[in-house]
Design a protein around this motif. Structure first.
Motif, mmCIF file in Angstrom:
data_model
loop_
_atom_site.group_PDB
_atom_site.id
_atom_site.type_symbol
_atom_site.label_atom_id
_atom_site.label_comp_id
_atom_site.label_asym_id
_atom_site.label_seq_id
_atom_site.Cartn_x
_atom_site.Cartn_y
_atom_site.Cartn_z
ATOM 1 N N ALA A 1 0.871 -1.173 0.000
ATOM 2 C CA ALA A 1 0.000 0.000 0.000
ATOM 3 C C ALA A 1 0.904 1.217 0.000
ATOM 4 O O ALA A 1 2.086 1.143 0.363
ATOM 5 C CB ALA A 1 -0.921 0.018 1.221
ATOM 6 N N ALA A 2 0.361 2.355 -0.403
ATOM 7 C CA ALA A 2 1.150 3.584 -0.441
ATOM 8 C C ALA A 2 0.237 4.784 -0.235
ATOM 9 O O ALA A 2 -0.983 4.702 -0.459
ATOM 10 C CB ALA A 2 1.904 3.710 -1.766
ATOM 11 N N GLU A 3 0.840 5.884 0.174
ATOM 12 C CA GLU A 3 0.096 7.113 0.399
ATOM 13 C C GLU A 3 0.113 7.956 -0.871
ATOM 14 O O GLU A 3 1.150 8.120 -1.507
ATOM 15 C CB GLU A 3 0.711 7.900 1.554
ATOM 16 N N SER A 4 -1.028 8.476 -1.231
ATOM 17 C CA SER A 4 -1.141 9.310 -2.431
ATOM 18 C C SER A 4 -2.137 10.434 -2.146
ATOM 19 O O SER A 4 -3.297 10.161 -1.834
ATOM 20 C CB SER A 4 -1.614 8.479 -3.626
ATOM 21 N N GLY A 5 -1.668 11.668 -2.253
ATOM 22 C CA GLY A 5 -2.552 12.804 -2.004
ATOM 23 C C GLY A 5 -3.130 12.825 -0.606
ATOM 24 O O GLY A 5 -4.266 13.270 -0.417
ATOM 25 N N GLY A 6 -2.352 12.338 0.371
ATOM 26 C CA GLY A 6 -2.824 12.333 1.748
ATOM 27 C C GLY A 6 -3.710 11.161 2.114
ATOM 28 O O GLY A 6 -4.151 11.043 3.258
ATOM 29 N N GLU A 7 -3.976 10.265 1.161
ATOM 30 C CA GLU A 7 -4.813 9.086 1.407
ATOM 31 C C GLU A 7 -4.012 7.817 1.113
ATOM 32 O O GLU A 7 -3.223 7.765 0.165
ATOM 33 C CB GLU A 7 -6.058 9.112 0.512
ATOM 34 N N TRP A 8 -4.250 6.799 1.942
ATOM 35 C CA TRP A 8 -3.596 5.509 1.719
ATOM 36 C C TRP A 8 -4.459 4.636 0.824
ATOM 37 O O TRP A 8 -5.683 4.663 0.917
ATOM 38 C CB TRP A 8 -3.353 4.804 3.051
ATOM 39 N N GLU A 9 -3.777 3.847 -0.034
ATOM 40 C CA GLU A 9 -4.504 2.935 -0.921
ATOM 41 C C GLU A 9 -3.682 1.679 -1.157
ATOM 42 O O GLU A 9 -2.447 1.692 -1.111
ATOM 43 C CB GLU A 9 -4.818 3.613 -2.253
ATOM 44 N N GLY A 10 -4.367 0.568 -1.412
ATOM 45 C CA GLY A 10 -3.689 -0.687 -1.712
ATOM 46 C C GLY A 10 -2.977 -0.619 -3.045
ATOM 47 O O GLY A 10 -3.395 0.096 -3.957
ATOM 48 N N ARG A 11 -1.877 -1.405 -3.171
ATOM 49 C CA ARG A 11 -1.079 -1.390 -4.410
ATOM 50 C C ARG A 11 -0.754 -2.794 -4.929
ATOM 51 O O ARG A 11 0.182 -2.959 -5.695
ATOM 52 C CB ARG A 11 0.215 -0.625 -4.156
ATOM 53 N N LEU A 12 -1.531 -3.788 -4.516
ATOM 54 C CA LEU A 12 -1.236 -5.148 -4.977
ATOM 55 C C LEU A 12 -1.513 -5.347 -6.461
ATOM 56 O O LEU A 12 -1.117 -6.361 -7.033
ATOM 57 C CB LEU A 12 -2.060 -6.160 -4.175
ATOM 58 N N ASN A 13 -2.170 -4.386 -7.099
ATOM 59 C CA ASN A 13 -2.530 -4.534 -8.507
ATOM 60 C C ASN A 13 -1.496 -3.956 -9.461
ATOM 61 O O ASN A 13 -1.697 -3.965 -10.679
ATOM 62 C CB ASN A 13 -3.889 -3.879 -8.775
#
Length: 413
Positions: free
Chosen positions: A206-218
């Motif tokens: 997962a990573a932070e982008s624009g102040g929001e965290w999101e999954g990155r398994l894709n």
């Protein structure tokens, strides 16, 4: 020496306590309360450290309280919110972000840069302790996964050189995976091991982008990591739909027909207890990397030390942290507990110890879980495990990863 080691509500007086102390504490004396986790260190180590520290700092009395891991998150949060918290607390390295979000920690950036040689810290301990550029957690000790192997099976297969790259590892494991023998035991949901393969590919969980965290398994990188895991896992009979404790992989390995498994070195003790015939026959090597230049990335577990903002003795607390994280007591801790010390420059402390040296080599490439204060929400009902099982059972990783990403992102918001 004046220390008291407390467990729960019971008080245990060290065998050395109060020896040679003929006076009551003076007005300037300070009682520094330290919370350490159960089994992190031995009683003998605590005795040595406390006796030496109090001798060098006669106005300080150390009061060490041993804590259980179960329920520790709520207990620490309550302590940080109180007006009279402990002065120093040992916390899991991946817990620091959660505690820092409470605004209850002292910023230790100045001390860590000036006095503790932070440039040499293990990244898997240092990075989780750093939030928005401020260092709240000071690395204390580390442990990480290595490859544990059966030397007898390797010798029977004619394998003399240990693998240094992923390709060599796959070829060797395929050679070992013959007849009734398993090349490796790798459970289908060992997501900590998967994380290392993903990091090697420059991917993220997962990573932070624009102040929001999101999954990155894709991402393509993360999917490549999963594809390597799938290749390796197929070279043994590990279950595709459970993790390494169902069944317990040490018990499986102890049966004697498995060439390799991935775990922390202390698992070898449990294996030998289950099958004494394997005593002296287990070896260790770092998880191989994509090239021979460096070992593979690994998840680094371990502990950091924090100082609550509301501590009544903040400066004295920081001095205790500096001592515990300094070279003298890091070297003692590494030798006593077979931990990886907090700095790459202290590798000599464990030279000659095969298992710990293998850990230390991997720890130099160590990482921690995503540094979100809400990462614990992901692990509560872990979608990474479901994703892994789906892929290992034949689902397209691109489709399966989208489902997992959505769940991870929701847990982090």
């Amino acid at each position: 020496m004046k220390n008291r080691f407390l467990v729960g509500s019971a008080v245990f007086v060290s065998s050395l306590a109060f020896v040679g102390c003929g006076m009551l504490p003076g007005e300037d004396d300070k009682v520094i309360t330290v919370w350490l986790m159960k089994d992190s260190v031995s009683g003998a180590y605590l005795d040595r450290f406390t006796e030496a520290y109090e001798k060098d700092n006669p106005s300080v009395e150390l009061e060490v309280k041993i804590q259980e891991w179960t329920g520790i998150g709520k207990k620490v949060m309550a302590a940080l919110d109180s007006e009279n918290p402990p002065d120093v607390i040992e916390v899991g390295n991946t817990q620091v972000a959660q505690y820092a979000e409470s605004d209850g920690l002292r910023d230790l950036t100045l001390e860590s840069v000036r006095d503790l040689g932070s440039e040499d810290w293990l990244p898997g301990l240092a990075e989780p302790g750093s939030i928005n550029g401020s260092q709240y957690g000071i690395p204390w000790y580390a442990a990480n996964r290595v490859v544990i192997y059966n030397k007898e099976i390797f010798a029977e297969a004619g394998i003399e050189e240990l693998p240094r790259t992923r390709d060599e590892w796959l070829d060797m494991t395929a050679e070992l995976d013959k007849g009734s023998r398993q090349g490796i035991y790798l459970a289908g949901q060992d997501w900590y091991t998967l994380a290392g393969f993903i990091w090697d590919e420059k991917g993220e969980l997962a990573a932070e982008s624009g102040g929001e965290w999101e999954g990155r398994l894709n991402t393509p990188a993360a999917i490549r990591g999963m594809e390597f895991y799938q290749e390796l896992q197929a070279l043994g009979d590990g279950p595709k739909d459970s993790d390494e404790v169902t069944p317990v992989q040490e018990i499986e390995f102890a049966k004697g027909d498995i060439a390799q498994m991935i775990d922390t070195p202390n698992s070898a003790v449990q294996i030998e207890e289950k099958n004494p015939a394997l005593k002296g026959k287990l070896g260790f090597f770092p998880i191989p990397g994509k090239t021979a230049a460096k070992p593979g990335s690994v998840f680094t577990g371990g502990s950091d030390l924090i100082v609550p903002k509301n501590s009544s003795h903040r400066s004295a607390a920081v001095d205790v942290v500096k001592a515990l994280a300094g070279e003298k007591w890091q070297t003692d801790l590494a030798k006593t507990m077979s931990y990886v010390p907090n700095k790459t420059t202290l590798a000599d402390a464990i030279q000659g110890h095969e298992a710990t040296s293998a850990m230390a080599a991997g720890a130099a490439q160590g990482r921690a879980t995503p540094n979100s204060p809400k990462w614990a929400n992901v692990e509560l009902d872990n979608p990474i495990k479901r994703y892994m099982t789906a892929v290992l059972q034949g689902e397209d990783p691109e489709i399966a990863s989208e489902v997992a990403v959505a769940e991870i992102t929701a847990a982090l918001r």
